[in-house]
Design an enzyme around this catalytic site. Structure first.
Site, PDB file in Angstrom:
ATOM      1  N   ASP A 201       0.841  -1.210   0.000  1.00  0.00           N
ATOM      2  CA  ASP A 201       0.000   0.000   0.000  1.00  0.00           C
ATOM      3  C   ASP A 201       0.876   1.260   0.000  1.00  0.00           C
ATOM      4  OD1 ASP A 201      -2.085   1.794   0.315  1.00  0.00           O
ATOM      5  OD2 ASP A 201      -3.105   0.585   1.811  1.00  0.00           O
TER       6      ASP A 201
ATOM      7  N   CYS B  49      -6.242   4.039  -3.677  1.00  0.00           N
ATOM      8  CA  CYS B  49      -6.528   2.682  -3.190  1.00  0.00           C
ATOM      9  C   CYS B  49      -7.699   1.978  -3.852  1.00  0.00           C
ATOM     10  CB  CYS B  49      -6.784   2.736  -1.686  1.00  0.00           C
ATOM     11  SG  CYS B  49      -5.523   3.590  -0.724  1.00  0.00           S
TER      12      CYS B  49
ATOM     13  N   HIS C  20     -11.274  -2.446   1.326  1.00  0.00           N
ATOM     14  CA  HIS C  20     -11.508  -1.102   0.783  1.00  0.00           C
ATOM     15  C   HIS C  20     -12.383  -1.096  -0.470  1.00  0.00           C
ATOM     16  CE1 HIS C  20      -9.559   3.164   0.983  1.00  0.00           C
ATOM     17  NE2 HIS C  20     -10.848   3.150   1.252  1.00  0.00           N
TER      18      HIS C  20
ATOM     19  N   HIS D   4       1.224   2.357   4.119  1.00  0.00           N
ATOM     20  CA  HIS D   4       0.289   3.481   4.222  1.00  0.00           C
ATOM     21  C   HIS D   4       0.427   4.146   5.588  1.00  0.00           C
ATOM     22  CE1 HIS D   4      -3.553   5.654   4.121  1.00  0.00           C
ATOM     23  NE2 HIS D   4      -3.756   5.259   2.873  1.00  0.00           N
TER      24      HIS D   4
END
Length: 498
Positions: free
Chosen positions: A31, A69, A125, A216
């Site tokens: 990420d 994302c 997500h 992230h």
């Protein structure tokens, strides 16, 4: 029958020898992992495990993801561009009643059709406002991880929309029995359990999707990893480097489990990032332009590779054009699956990975977002150039509207105060007044030389292609948030509320 394992770590594909056996597939996503944050791109950050796998596999050096994302993850799971799922704008926020549309089969759905055991660990997500949208309803036999993003790495707490709750779900139930364990360690431990159990039974081929929270924000890492980089003066960059090393170690531990279980020699590993690095949080994409959340190369060109002892061209680098949507048809076909019932924008690029064949892909539609703030007046009657959009066609790339923050953030080693110098979060727009940009990416991958005035015919051709794509787009679905999401109404956990 021998079941082979394919690792996807989102650094793109490697080649596997043709065979009738279905491979096991392990797909790993990092990420916010920057182009200049992996060892083999010359980074100061140490990534020995990723470097070793990539060097013995196939490095994907002309591979693209989306700038943020949800778009990347939605296109991975659906094989479809955002304009065809209604997710053209932004991300799915925790209180937003939205999700990856239910009318198309996901990649794990198609793998289950041909007998795969499917498991997901990590960041989803892609919506969860009803149980129909969570991973165990979208093709996965089991799930443990985060439904949203930006959680605390240790407590699993997520603050959003004025609400606070624990974001950790096991299958369909919120849990908080992992408090205090760093997420990279937690996710890897769960993945190791899945692999070990699968090796013991060998009753079906395996698809394991491991979506790390790393790297992230928030900026969190056990002290021992940060201490590896005492030479880095800037605090955010030092913590970020430690986060990368923790993830690299996790990948090494996972590959060791594969080897110990006897599966490694029949494994294909794919590693990828979900978007470019966030320079506001210690990441770096040098020498590429831009950062996460932009359509410059620094936002969309992704780290990716494929590793497998089964590859026919190990130790090679592919510069064939590839995109995140291509994993769906590539892996499903490799597994012996069917594309029946799908409407894909991705291509089967296995021969490009495995044999070095030319890519069947000629275009990449990076996106068309009619909800993003417009810039200036259109200079074309074919396509509204005030709209944020970007398209790659062959060597050419066109951007319209406002592509986002447009600086070249230099290498962090040049500055002891890197984060302070390049941490202006209010600077989200391009600095130019123009709303049409043209680059030859093959000759100018860092986007220094804008040539729209020199090649007006190319601009017209690419705007026509954008218009053609736009004619197939469905309306953007970006609903208002719903206060019924409040975790306080659901036992303190983020989870379905309708």
């Amino acid at each position: 029958m021998l079941w082979r394992i394919i690792w996807v770590v989102v650094l793109l594909p490697t080649a596997v020898s043709a065979a009738s056996e279905q491979p096991n597939i392990i797909f790993i996503v990092a990420d916010d992992y920057g182009w200049n944050d992996i060892g083999y791109h010359g980074s100061e950050i140490k990534t020995p495990n990723l470097d070793k796998l990539a060097s013995a596999g196939v490095k994907l050096e002309n591979y693209y993801v989306q700038p943020i994302c949800t778009p990347t993850r939605s296109q991975l799971m659906s094989g479809r561009y955002q304009i065809h799922t209604g997710l053209q704008h932004g991300i799915i926020w925790p209180c937003m009643p939205s999700g990856l549309p239910l009318n198309d089969p996901t990649m794990p759905d198609k793998l289950k059709e041909v007998g795969y055991s499917t498991h997901m660990i990590g960041k989803w997500h892609l919506g969860f406002y009803t149980k129909d949208y969570i991973p165990t309803s979208r093709g996965f036999d089991s799930y443990s991880g985060y439904l949203t993003g930006s959680e605390d790495y240790y407590s699993r707490k997520r603050f959003a929309g004025g609400f606070t709750g624990i974001d950790y779900t096991v299958n369909q139930t919120g849990r908080n029995n992992t408090y205090g364990e760093y997420s990279a360690h937690l996710f890897t431990r769960h993945a190791q359990t899945v692999i070990t159990a699968h090796a013991a039974q060998e009753s079906s081929p395996l698809f394991l999707y491991l979506a790390f929270q790393s790297v992230h924000s928030p900026m969190q890492v056990p002290e021992k990893y940060e201490n590896m980089y005492s030479n880095i003066e800037d605090k955010y960059r030092r913590i970020y480097a430690g986060m990368v090393s923790a993830m690299d170690e996790a990948v090494g531990n996972l590959t060791q489990t594969l080897e110990d279980s006897g599966l490694f020699n029949d494994t294909i590993l794919v590693f990828t990032t979900d978007n470019g690095g966030q320079t506001l949080s210690g990441g770096n994409n040098f020498p590429l332009r831009g950062r996460k959340a932009t359509y410059w190369e620094g936002g969309v060109r992704g780290n990716g590779f494929v590793y497998s002892p089964l590859l026919k061209n190990p130790g090679s680098t592919s510069k064939e054009l590839m995109h995140i949507t291509d994993w769906y048809p590539t892996l499903v076909k490799l597994a012996g699956g069917s594309m029946a019932g799908t409407k894909l924008d991705g291509y089967n690029v296995w021969d490009s990975i495995n044999l070095g064949a030319p890519s069947p892909r000629k275009d990449i539609l990076h996106n068309i977002d009619p909800m993003y703030k417009k810039k200036g007046e259109s200079v074309s009657k074919v396509f509204d150039t005030s709209v944020q959009a970007a398209l790659r066609h062959g060597d050419w790339k066109i951007l319209t509207g406002d592509p986002g923050f447009d600086s070249w953030v230099p290498e962090p080693t040049l500055y002891s105060d890197y984060s302070r110098r390049f941490n202006d979060s209010s600077n989200t727009s391009s600095s130019s007044d123009q709303n049409v940009y043209l680059f030859n990416i093959a000759e100018d991958p860092t986007e220094h030389f804008e040539v729209s005035a020199k090649y007006p015919d190319v601009v017209d051709m690419l705007l026509s292609r954008l218009a053609a794509y736009n004619s197939t787009a469905i309306p953007v679905f970006y609903p208002d948030t719903d206060s019924r999401c409040n975790p306080a109404l659901h036992g303190g956990y983020w989870g379905p509320w309708q």
